[in-house]
Design an enzyme around this catalytic site. Structure first.
Site, PDB file in Angstrom:
ATOM      1  CE1 TYR A   1      -3.563   2.737   0.599  1.00 33.52           C
ATOM      2  CE2 TYR A   1      -2.313   3.284   2.566  1.00 33.52           C
ATOM      3  CZ  TYR A   1      -3.211   3.634   1.760  1.00 33.52           C
ATOM      4  OH  TYR A   1      -4.051   4.504   1.923  1.00 33.52           O
TER       5      TYR A   1
ATOM      6  CG  ASP B   1       5.615   3.612   0.711  1.00 38.09           C
ATOM      7  OD1 ASP B   1       6.060   4.279   1.907  1.00 38.09           O
ATOM      8  OD2 ASP B   1       4.590   3.457   0.543  1.00 38.09           O
TER       9      ASP B   1
ATOM     10  CE  LYS C   1       1.206   5.320   8.360  1.00 31.20           C
ATOM     11  NZ  LYS C   1       1.238   4.412   7.307  1.00 31.20           N
TER      12      LYS C   1
HETATM   13  C1  LIG Z   1       0.406   4.802   5.914  1.00 33.81           C
HETATM   14  C2  LIG Z   1       1.280   4.619   4.476  1.00 33.81           C
HETATM   15  C3  LIG Z   1       1.147   5.529   3.436  1.00 33.81           C
HETATM   16  C4  LIG Z   1       0.224   6.548   3.441  1.00 33.81           C
HETATM   17  O1  LIG Z   1       0.600   7.535   4.088  1.00 33.81           O
HETATM   18  P1  LIG Z   1      -0.656   8.618   4.869  1.00 33.81           P
HETATM   19  O2  LIG Z   1       0.069   9.502   5.990  1.00 33.81           O
HETATM   20  O3  LIG Z   1      -1.809   7.746   5.323  1.00 33.81           O
HETATM   21  O4  LIG Z   1      -1.229   9.411   3.572  1.00 33.81           O
HETATM   22  C5  LIG Z   1       1.916   5.278   2.221  1.00 33.81           C
HETATM   23  N1  LIG Z   1       2.859   4.009   2.361  1.00 33.81           N
HETATM   24  C6  LIG Z   1       2.951   3.360   3.313  1.00 33.81           C
HETATM   25  C7  LIG Z   1       3.768   2.326   3.368  1.00 33.81           C
HETATM   26  C8  LIG Z   1       2.011   3.564   4.447  1.00 33.81           C
HETATM   27  O5  LIG Z   1       2.356   2.533   5.569  1.00 33.81           O
END
Ligand SMILES: *Cc1c(COP(=O)(O)O)cnc(C)c1O
Length: 430
Positions: A144, A239, A267
């Site tokens: 994701y 990511d 995060k």
């Molecule tokens: C949480 C997350 C996102 C999206 O971040 P948001 O701050 O919710 O937009 C993208 N990539 C990964 C791996 C994530 O865990």
């Protein structure tokens, strides 16, 4: 546990907010419950509006590595707030946080701050496309990357192929720029590079996939992605929105020994305020506006309160903090394994330092999305509800991971393990 007020307020909320929430997983749909309305939170605990106190293993879905309302983080934000909440102009807090990010992500010469993980990945993708002058992306089933149009794509068939949109509203032409592969399947990636090598701008992956369970990849797989990208002049985007700053020995890139071209973060770097970031070597970052032609901007980017929360969060993450988290994780793992064993292993605990996931079933933990049994959700919904009744909150979805923070301690873990034992007995899983 009485949740009358939460249930009542949920009936009010649905009149004003879509499904009563501002992010879908909060709706508790996959665990067949109503959302719980929080009143306040401190350390490992949240208090709901009915006055119930819960031990929280969600921690706002990852950002709160020091727990809720950490006094030093609150203090840093409070102090900054007195000087203004948003400038729309440069300030010293941005430089401070950028230095800390670069310190951990050595391949970054420059950093750009944004306001969410989605924005970070979305912008990293545009930069990769602008830098390479190519359109195609490769992404992996089970990763994701936020709600980015070109990454909200999944494989219909499980074969390496162009994908299908995971949501209405994504133009077919956008979906057609994304190739999708199973995780851990290097032949599939090789095939896509053979077919489309000259058009692939970037391979985008969570090097530690943590949004569809915790699917720990083999290092050789990640290494091979690096060589394939090099051979075809494509960029590798990691990511690390979840994995960034979670581990003692550095980024996940340090752990797997593979250096990406661009890393996206979120995060933990915001410490509970909205921050995302991406960074790369100068050659790539200098394509970005104002130095280069690739445009990306943000009214609240580099927000002073958010920078202060992030900087304080990272300051508090010294070796001692990481050791504490890992030791607590090991303690949890040992105790949880014993309980699961006692009940015939209806699930397995997968853990990396402070991240954990209950992998459904008695099989070896999954490393590909298609290895997760399709009834995972049913099993989990029961356990989730029983644990909640006993005061312990896991994420309201079988596919979401759990987070330990430095505010958790052995007492919380022992209580959780007892509640788990009790829940499994109650559900008669043995
Ligand atoms: C949480 C997350 C996102 C999206 O971040 P948001 O701050 O919710 O937009 C993208 N990539 C990964 C791996 C994530 O865990």
């Amino acid at each position: 546990m009485d949740r009358t007020k939460s249930d009542t307020m949920h009936r009010v909320a649905v009149e004003h907010l879509v499904g009563g929430v501002n992010s879908p997983v909060r709706a508790f749909k996959s665990v067949h419950g109503n959302p719980i309305y929080f009143d306040k939170a401190s350390g490992a605990h949240v208090t709901d509006i009915d006055g119930n106190v819960l031990v929280d293993f969600v921690q706002s879905w990852g950002p709160l590595i020091h727990g809720h309302s950490h006094p030093e983080i609150i203090g840093a934000v409070h102090e900054k707030m007195l000087n203004g909440t948003s400038f729309g102009a440069p300030h010293l807090g941005e430089i401070e946080l950028a230095k800390k990010v670069k310190n951990r992500f050595k391949h970054m010469d420059k950093v750009r701050f944004v306001s969410s993980g989605t924005e970070a990945v979305m912008s990293a993708v545009r930069l990769a496309r602008g830098y390479t002058n190519r359109d195609l992306l490769i992404k992996f089933e089970g990763c994701y990357h936020g709600h980015v149009d070109s990454l909200m794509v999944s494989s219909g068939s499980g074969l390496a192929t162009f994908g299908i949109a995971s949501s209405p509203g994504i133009p077919n032409d956008t979906v057609a720029t994304t190739l999708i592969c199973p995780l851990d399947d290097i032949e599939a990636v090789e095939f896509l590079f053979r077919e489309h090598g000259q058009e692939i701008a970037a391979v985008v992956i969570e090097p530690l996939p943590a949004n569809n369970g915790l699917l720990i990849q083999r290092n050789e797989f990640l290494t091979r992605l690096r060589t394939l990208c090099d051979e075809h002049n494509s960029l590798l985007i990691f990511d690390e929105v979840i994995s960034g700053f979670r581990f003692k020995h550095g980024s996940y890139s340090d752990i797997c020994g593979v250096t990406p071209d661009i890393t996206a973060l979120g995060k933990v770097i915001g410490g509970g305020l909205p921050v995302g970031a991406y960074g790369a070597r100068d050659e790539i970052m200098h394509k970005l506006s104002p130095l280069g032609p690739v445009y990306q901007a943000g009214t609240l980017s580099g927000n002073p309160l958010a920078m202060a929360a992030g900087a304080k969060t990272l300051d508090l993450l010294d070796e001692g903090a990481y050791d504490y988290l890992d030791n607590l994780g090991a303690f949890m793992e040992e105790k949880v394994r014993a309980v699961l064993e006692k009940h015939g292993n209806p699930m397995r605990l997968v853990r990396m330092e402070s991240l954990f996931w209950f992998s459904p079933g008695n099989l070896d933990p999954a490393i590909r999305a298609d290895q997760i049994p399709s009834d995972a959700g049913e099993l989990y919904a029961d356990v989730h509800r029983e644990l909640l009744e006993r005061g312990y909150m896991l994420a309201p979805s079988a596919y979401e991971i759990g987070f330990l923070s430095t505010s958790h301690n052995e007492t919380h873990i022992l209580g959780f393990v007892e509640a788990l034992d009790d829940s499994l007995t109650h559900l008669d899983w043995s």
